[in-house]
Design an enzyme around this catalytic site. Sequence first.
Site, PDB file in Angstrom:
ATOM      1  N   TYR A  95      -7.897   1.469   2.724  1.00  0.00           N
ATOM      2  CA  TYR A  95      -8.106   0.063   2.415  1.00  0.00           C
ATOM      3  C   TYR A  95      -7.007  -0.731   3.117  1.00  0.00           C
ATOM      4  O   TYR A  95      -5.830  -0.352   3.057  1.00  0.00           O
ATOM      5  CB  TYR A  95      -8.032  -0.164   0.908  1.00  0.00           C
ATOM      6  CG  TYR A  95      -8.114  -1.614   0.468  1.00  0.00           C
ATOM      7  CD1 TYR A  95      -6.985  -2.282  -0.016  1.00  0.00           C
ATOM      8  CD2 TYR A  95      -9.307  -2.318   0.519  1.00  0.00           C
ATOM      9  CE1 TYR A  95      -7.052  -3.596  -0.436  1.00  0.00           C
ATOM     10  CE2 TYR A  95      -9.382  -3.637   0.100  1.00  0.00           C
ATOM     11  CZ  TYR A  95      -8.250  -4.273  -0.377  1.00  0.00           C
ATOM     12  OH  TYR A  95      -8.325  -5.588  -0.775  1.00  0.00           O
ATOM     13  N   ASP A 142      -0.797   0.914   9.102  1.00  0.00           N
ATOM     14  CA  ASP A 142      -0.812  -0.040   7.986  1.00  0.00           C
ATOM     15  C   ASP A 142       0.167   0.476   6.931  1.00  0.00           C
ATOM     16  O   ASP A 142      -0.181   1.330   6.114  1.00  0.00           O
ATOM     17  CB  ASP A 142      -2.225  -0.177   7.423  1.00  0.00           C
ATOM     18  CG  ASP A 142      -2.236  -1.123   6.231  1.00  0.00           C
ATOM     19  OD1 ASP A 142      -3.324  -1.394   5.675  1.00  0.00           O
ATOM     20  OD2 ASP A 142      -1.147  -1.584   5.827  1.00  0.00           O
ATOM     21  N   LYS A 190       4.011  -6.219   0.341  1.00  0.00           N
ATOM     22  CA  LYS A 190       4.547  -5.666  -0.908  1.00  0.00           C
ATOM     23  C   LYS A 190       6.083  -5.696  -0.983  1.00  0.00           C
ATOM     24  O   LYS A 190       6.671  -6.752  -1.198  1.00  0.00           O
ATOM     25  CB  LYS A 190       3.980  -4.252  -1.130  1.00  0.00           C
ATOM     26  CG  LYS A 190       2.443  -4.252  -1.289  1.00  0.00           C
ATOM     27  CD  LYS A 190       1.872  -2.895  -1.559  1.00  0.00           C
ATOM     28  CE  LYS A 190       0.378  -2.869  -1.441  1.00  0.00           C
ATOM     29  NZ  LYS A 190      -0.338  -3.286  -2.648  1.00  0.00           N
TER      30      LYS A 190
HETATM   31  P1  KE4 Z   1      -2.779  -7.646  -0.007  1.00  0.00           P
HETATM   32  O1  KE4 Z   1      -3.641  -8.591   0.749  1.00  0.00           O
HETATM   33  O2  KE4 Z   1      -3.409  -7.203  -1.341  1.00  0.00           O
HETATM   34  O3  KE4 Z   1      -1.329  -8.125  -0.153  1.00  0.00           O
HETATM   35  O4  KE4 Z   1      -2.606  -6.281   0.859  1.00  0.00           O
HETATM   36  C1  KE4 Z   1      -3.770  -5.612   1.253  1.00  0.00           C
HETATM   37  C2  KE4 Z   1      -3.430  -4.165   1.552  1.00  0.00           C
HETATM   38  C3  KE4 Z   1      -3.318  -3.766   2.872  1.00  0.00           C
HETATM   39  N1  KE4 Z   1      -3.005  -2.495   3.193  1.00  0.00           N
HETATM   40  C4  KE4 Z   1      -2.771  -1.572   2.231  1.00  0.00           C
HETATM   41  C5  KE4 Z   1      -2.408  -0.174   2.621  1.00  0.00           C
HETATM   42  C6  KE4 Z   1      -2.861  -1.929   0.858  1.00  0.00           C
HETATM   43  O5  KE4 Z   1      -2.613  -0.977  -0.091  1.00  0.00           O
HETATM   44  C7  KE4 Z   1      -3.197  -3.245   0.511  1.00  0.00           C
HETATM   45  C8  KE4 Z   1      -3.352  -3.688  -0.931  1.00  0.00           C
HETATM   46  N2  KE4 Z   1      -3.234  -2.672  -1.929  1.00  0.00           N
HETATM   47  C9  KE4 Z   1      -3.959  -2.909  -3.156  1.00  0.00           C
HETATM   48  C10 KE4 Z   1      -3.667  -1.728  -4.086  1.00  0.00           C
HETATM   49  N3  KE4 Z   1      -4.358  -0.582  -3.735  1.00  0.00           N
HETATM   50  C11 KE4 Z   1      -3.619  -4.206  -3.778  1.00  0.00           C
HETATM   51  C12 KE4 Z   1      -4.018  -4.346  -5.234  1.00  0.00           C
HETATM   52  C13 KE4 Z   1      -5.158  -5.294  -5.409  1.00  0.00           C
HETATM   53  O6  KE4 Z   1      -6.054  -5.325  -4.542  1.00  0.00           O
HETATM   54  O7  KE4 Z   1      -5.135  -5.995  -6.450  1.00  0.00           O
END
Ligand code: KE4
Length: 434
Positions: A148, A243, A271
């Site tokens: 993801y 990523d 993060k």
């Molecule tokens: P954000 O747009 O949520 O800040 O980041 C997206 C993203 C991109 N790449 C990786 C490897 C990620 O894990 C994420 C976001 N992680 C999720 C948790 N698995 C965010 C939690 C959520 O969607 O509420």
Amino acid sequence: MSTPAKRSHSQEIVERAKQLIPGGVNSPVRAFRAVGALPLIAARGRGSQITDADGKYYIDYIGAWGPLLLGHAHTDVERAVHQALERGTAFGLTTEAEVRLAQLITEAVPSIEKVRLVNSGTEATMSAIRLARGYTRRNLVVKFIGCYHGHVDSLLVKAGSGVATFALPESAGVPPEFAALTLAVPFNDAEAVQKVFVQHPGKIAAVIVEPVAGNMGCVPPKEGFLQTLREVTARNGALLIFDEVMTGFRVARGGAQELYGIRPDLTTLGKIIGGGLPVGAYGGRAEIMDTVAPEGPVYQAGTLAGNPLAVAAGVAVLEELGRRTNIYSELETRTRRLAEGLVEAARKAKVPVCLNRVGSMFTLFFTSGPVVDFETASAADRERFAAFFRAMLERGILLPPSQFETAFVSAAHTDRDVETTLETAREAFALLAE
Ligand code: KE4
């Protein structure tokens, strides 16, 4: 007639939220749909603990989904944000603090010679994909099933995290024409990657990968897998994008690329570099990054990019990581103790589990395993996971509310937290074994 039980404050808030916000949440996984429990309403956090709207305490292993490497409400972060706040919240102009954050990132991650700050991990990956396409003048992108990368249209194809949790093969609203530009292959399948390059010679702009998958649950790379990605992309003129939104500053100060000794062309971050406030970033070789406006033709922009409050939090965290050089060995020792204890508790209760871990990120899969990709992760017993989640939650331990998410240990978690968690897990496994 018995009077209906008085609703808790949390329940009242959940009901009100559902009237005003889709599903009552601003991000799907927070709805706790996959675990059949009332979603938690957080009231405050301190160290390794959070308190809900009814004043109940939990040892927290969600850690805001990764940003809180130092734990909740770390004093350095609080102080830095307060001081920044007194100078104003936003200028729409460059500030010295964002240059400092860029310096801390480039010092920790040598493959990043230049970096652009954005507001989220999604913005970071979306921008990195656009940059790879603009730089290579190619359109196809390879991603891995179960990984993801945020809710970017072209990457919501066989994705992990909430997409997997809700068993959405792809998201509605993504035109097939967009999805057609994304080639999805199984994670850890080096042969499949080589094959896709043979099938599409000269057409692939980039391969984007979570170097340690965290969104199908935690799945480490097989020996040689990342090296193969490095070689195949270099040989075919495609960019390798790591990523590291989750793994950056998590599995090592220099991220997974430091841990596995691979130098990607581009890296996305998020993060931890925001310390709990909205910061994302993408960066890499200067000659690639200088293709980004205003230097070059690839456009990307953001009103609040490099926001002074968010950057202040990120700088505070990365400076602390620069001082606490033993933090990663401490996290390794404490998380290993927790992981071994969980596996032992499951074994004693005769509950088949497979625990995958890299440093302070881990997932307990309810399957005997091994779990090496999305297919083997999907074999896990989600009902059993949900029952375990609820049993732990009722006893004050908060795990991520999905089998396809990763749990995080922070530097604020103590040995006492680990022992309490293991005592609780033994009770929860015993209930499962009945
Ligand atoms: P954000 O747009 O949520 O800040 O980041 C997206 C993203 C991109 N790449 C990786 C490897 C990620 O894990 C994420 C976001 N992680 C999720 C948790 N698995 C965010 C939690 C959520 O969607 O509420």
